[in-house]
Design an enzyme around this catalytic site. Structure first.
Site, short mmCIF file in Angstrom:
data_model
loop_
_atom_site.label_atom_id
_atom_site.label_comp_id
_atom_site.label_asym_id
_atom_site.label_seq_id
_atom_site.Cartn_x
_atom_site.Cartn_y
_atom_site.Cartn_z
N ARG A 79 0.81 -1.23 0.00
CA ARG A 79 0.00 0.00 0.00
C ARG A 79 0.83 1.27 0.00
O ARG A 79 0.28 2.36 0.05
CB ARG A 79 -1.00 -0.02 1.15
CG ARG A 79 -2.01 -1.11 0.95
CD ARG A 79 -3.15 -1.13 1.93
NE ARG A 79 -3.62 -2.49 1.93
CZ ARG A 79 -3.13 -3.42 2.73
NH1 ARG A 79 -2.25 -3.13 3.65
NH2 ARG A 79 -3.55 -4.66 2.61
N THR A 123 2.13 -5.59 4.15
CA THR A 123 1.48 -5.00 2.98
C THR A 123 1.20 -3.51 3.20
O THR A 123 0.99 -2.78 2.25
CB THR A 123 0.16 -5.71 2.66
OG1 THR A 123 -0.67 -5.69 3.83
CG2 THR A 123 0.40 -7.15 2.22
N THR A 197 -3.30 -8.53 14.29
CA THR A 197 -2.17 -7.98 13.54
C THR A 197 -2.43 -6.52 13.14
O THR A 197 -3.57 -6.10 12.94
CB THR A 197 -1.89 -8.81 12.28
OG1 THR A 197 -3.10 -8.95 11.54
CG2 THR A 197 -1.34 -10.17 12.64
N ASN A 217 -8.30 -8.69 13.41
CA ASN A 217 -9.27 -9.66 13.93
C ASN A 217 -8.60 -10.76 14.76
O ASN A 217 -7.38 -10.91 14.75
CB ASN A 217 -10.01 -10.30 12.76
CG ASN A 217 -9.07 -11.00 11.79
OD1 ASN A 217 -8.40 -10.34 11.00
ND2 ASN A 217 -8.98 -12.31 11.86
N ASP A 262 -14.09 -11.71 11.91
CA ASP A 262 -12.99 -11.10 11.16
C ASP A 262 -13.19 -9.59 11.00
O ASP A 262 -12.89 -9.01 9.97
CB ASP A 262 -12.81 -11.78 9.78
CG ASP A 262 -11.56 -11.30 9.03
OD1 ASP A 262 -10.65 -10.74 9.67
OD2 ASP A 262 -11.51 -11.48 7.80
N ASN A 350 -13.00 -1.57 3.82
CA ASN A 350 -11.75 -2.28 4.07
C ASN A 350 -10.58 -1.29 4.06
O ASN A 350 -10.71 -0.19 4.58
CB ASN A 350 -11.60 -3.43 3.07
CG ASN A 350 -10.75 -4.56 3.63
OD1 ASN A 350 -9.63 -4.34 4.05
ND2 ASN A 350 -11.28 -5.76 3.66
N CYS A 559 -6.33 -24.60 -2.85
CA CYS A 559 -6.19 -23.90 -4.13
C CYS A 559 -7.17 -22.75 -4.34
O CYS A 559 -6.88 -21.79 -5.04
CB CYS A 559 -6.38 -24.88 -5.30
SG CYS A 559 -5.54 -26.46 -5.06
CA CA Z 1 -8.41 -10.97 8.67
#
Ligand code: CA
Length: 636
Positions: A79, A123, A197, A217, A262, A350, A559
């Site tokens: 970001r 990120t 986190t 979360n 979450d 978000n 996957c």
């Molecule tokens: Ca999460």
């Protein structure tokens, strides 16, 4: 900046564009200093460009091992970078903090910010306060225990670290704030990290000398699995005010006590001065995933107000006296199946930055109304290196629950934080939508998932201008002035958490691309090529029904997060139904031997064996053969 305004917005044209050369999600907020634009792309690569022309000055690729893509919960995005003195700082998706000389792009040092080699990914952009680089990370679903660290910007030495959740209670606590947190946990959460986190939100008030940190979360998501005898699980889903000099906790506010969905509070934190009930207040504002918009006193942490900005069915309201959400029956789920609950794990909002217009007192929120499917996973058995949210249903149960779910809806929402109500809202044709920019001339800029940059009137949301760039935009536009000219830039590139390429772009493919606009410029928007889809007939079905069924279960465990549910691609990562004969021949070598690691396809040889890899192939082949020609045409 008011040069670009509602009267002349129609004259906005492309000055230059630049291709990052990297596929997948681009979430960066570029920085412009001394005529140079610094931006980041996937794999934590930093690009320095001449901001007037887009001419490349240097690129620094920190060499993140591409096979680690598997450890990134939400794509290998970045970001943004931070600047301090003559250096650029970036966090990498393999958990390093890198200092780069901004004059020539050379790496000065890099430090590993991880603890015990656990899969911590970075990120978010670092922030730099008085010579200290502040950085967190992600990875809650992959076994991480949250923390935020401060490093000396000059030397890279660790200055302090604040753990957001307690670890193994038989070991000494790392700092005194964890004495408050520890009694709010039950069970054996530390065995899978616990979560909390600090993967994005960091803000600083220099006057109060407070660093605001948003925490993530709980992991696993269900509190029945994580902390079975209850408790608020501090400091999950919280806003923390820390002293940036030493990392001491000054105050905290938990948005979602005992998080069960979450609902991170890592959405960025906005500082403003507002007059509330006739009194000027120094406030902090956040629209976390949980669907409520919060206004807190940022000096003291005092709760001022919270109201629904997005659909929320887990709580009726936030109690104005206690500042706690009041949970309701429609937010309850168990192991008997999948329950749709608003918002989803993607949140009512978000990471996509919001913007504030202080003339109108509007906050512009990229809003998403979407239900998530929640369950308490039966036989929950966490494994290293895969997503362990504890929210897995059988593929059939999941498919059935998704089929019942209403289509997600994305909006640009102008929110009045004083009245705690919408000022106006625009529904977009597709989801997801991008971050926002508000300018002093009362314009609001926002990109969309279907590849448009849109400009709205700040007062009422009237659309004033629109450009089609044919690449999905998630990142926020920025504005800057050079030589007396105002510019608007935005980075386009689809990918990221839960993103599905909208139908209109599913046949298009391009690397990330930066677009920079100014008044009177008239370069054409570069064309985006159609995706090359091999014209192939899938191999014959093979395997017993039991093998195919086992392949289906394995596919959904290992996957589907990247290649899409039911082996139908999200339109960004390769659609396995179009696998070429070469891919089929080398299947085990790719899945287990790491043959495509350089492309970001990790090896899974630590969790599946050769027979299981072939079972997955039998399921993919069966899916490819049962997909009609027409569907293949539209499902690129
Ligand atoms: Ca999460």
């Amino acid at each position: 900046m008011q040069q670009i305004n509602p009267a002349n917005i129609g004259e906005l044209g492309l000055a230059w564009s630049y291709d990052t050369g990297q596929y997948r999600g681009h979430e960066t907020t570029p920085l412009v200093v001394d005529g140079v634009m610094y931006l980041t792309s996937t794999w934590s690569i930093v690009h320095a460009l001449d901001a007037r022309t887009g001419k490349i000055l240097w690129v620094n690729d920190p060499g993140t091992p591409r096979e680690l893509g598997r450890m990134a919960c939400c794509d290998v995005v970045n970001r943004g970078a931070a600047l301090w003195g003559d250096s650029v700082y970036v966090g990498t998706v393999d958990g390093r903090l890198v200092r780069i000389d901004r004059t020539n792009g050379e790496t000065v040092w890099n430090v590993d910010t991880r603890v015990n080699n656990i899969h911590y990914t970075i990120t978010g952009a670092p922030r730099i306060i008085k010579g200290k680089v502040i950085i967190g990370n992600g990875g809650a679903e992959l076994g991480a225990r949250g923390y935020v660290s401060a490093y000396d910007a000059e030397t890279g030495d660790l200055e302090w670290r604040f753990w957001t959740v307690p670890g193994d209670p038989s070991l000494p606590l790392e700092h005194s704030a964890l004495e408050t947190a520890l009694p709010t946990w039950t069970g054996e959460w530390w065995k899978v990290g616990g979560g909390g986190t600090v993967w994005d939100a960091l803000a600083y008030d220099p006057e109060l000398n407070l660093l605001y940190v948003g925490t993530g979360n709980g992991a696993p998501w269900s509190r029945a699995l994580r902390s079975p005898d209850g408790g608020d699980n501090l400091f999950l889903s919280s806003i923390l005010a820390l002293n940036p000099d030493n990392g001491d906790l000054v105050w905290y506010y938990q948005t979602t006590p005992g998080d069960n969905w979450d609902y991170t509070a890592t959405q960025h934190i906005m500082l403003a001065d507002l007059v509330i009930d006739g009194t000027p207040r120094k406030v902090l504002m956040q629209a976390p995933k949980n669907g409520f918009f919060y206004v807190l006193d940022r000096a003291t942490g005092e709760f001022i107000s919270a109201e629904n900005y997005a659909l929320a069915t887990w709580a009726s309201h936030v109690d104005p006296v206690t500042g706690r959400p009041v949970e309701i029956e429609s937010g309850v789920y168990d192991s008997s199946g999948g329950v749709p609950i608003f918002p989803s794990a993607l949140g009512g909002h978000n990471w996509h930055p919001m913007a504030f217009n202080p003339n109108l007192n509007h906050v512009y929120i990229p809003k998403l109304d979407m239900a998530g499917i929640y369950t308490v996973e039966r036989d929950y058995n966490p494994e290293t290196g895969i997503n362990n949210s504890g929210n897995r249903l059988s593929p059939d149960e999941f498919g059935a629950a998704m089929a019942m779910r209403a289509e997600p809806k994305a909006y640009l929402l102008a929110w009045d934080p004083i009245k705690q109500q919408p000022a106006w809202e625009i529904e977009h044709a597709t989801w997801p939508n991008g971050g926002t920019l508000a300018t002093a001339s009362n314009l609001v800029f926002q990109g969309t998932g279907d590849g448009h940059l849109k400009v709205f009137a700040a007062e009422d949301g009237k659309i004033l201008h629109e450009v089609s760039v044919e690449i999905g935009i998630m990142a926020p536009p920025i504005t800057f002035t050079l030589d007396g000219e105002q510019y608007i830039s935005v980075v386009a590139g689809s990918g990221g958490a839960g993103v599905r390429q909208p139908e209109v772009l599913r046949h298009k493919q391009n690397t990330g691309r930066v677009f920079t606009f100014k008044l009177g410029a008239n370069k054409p928007i570069p064309a985006v090529a159609d995706k090359a889809i091999p014209d192939i007939t899938p191999p014959q079905n093979f395997g017993t029904p039991m093998q195919v069924e086992s392949g289906k279960q394995l596919y959904h465990r290992y996957c589907s997060r990247c290649h899409g549910g039911s082996a139908t691609s999200n339109g960004i990562i390769r659609d396995l139904r179009h696998a070429t004969p070469t891919i089929h021949e080398n299947w085990n070598n790719i899945v287990l031997g790491g043959m495509f690691e350089a492309l970001g396809m990790a090896s899974f040889d630590d969790v599946i064996d050769e027979d299981q890899a072939q079972a997955i192939r039998s399921y993919v082949v069966k899916t490819a053969n049962s997909t009609s020609e027409a569907e293949v045409q539209t499902a690129h």
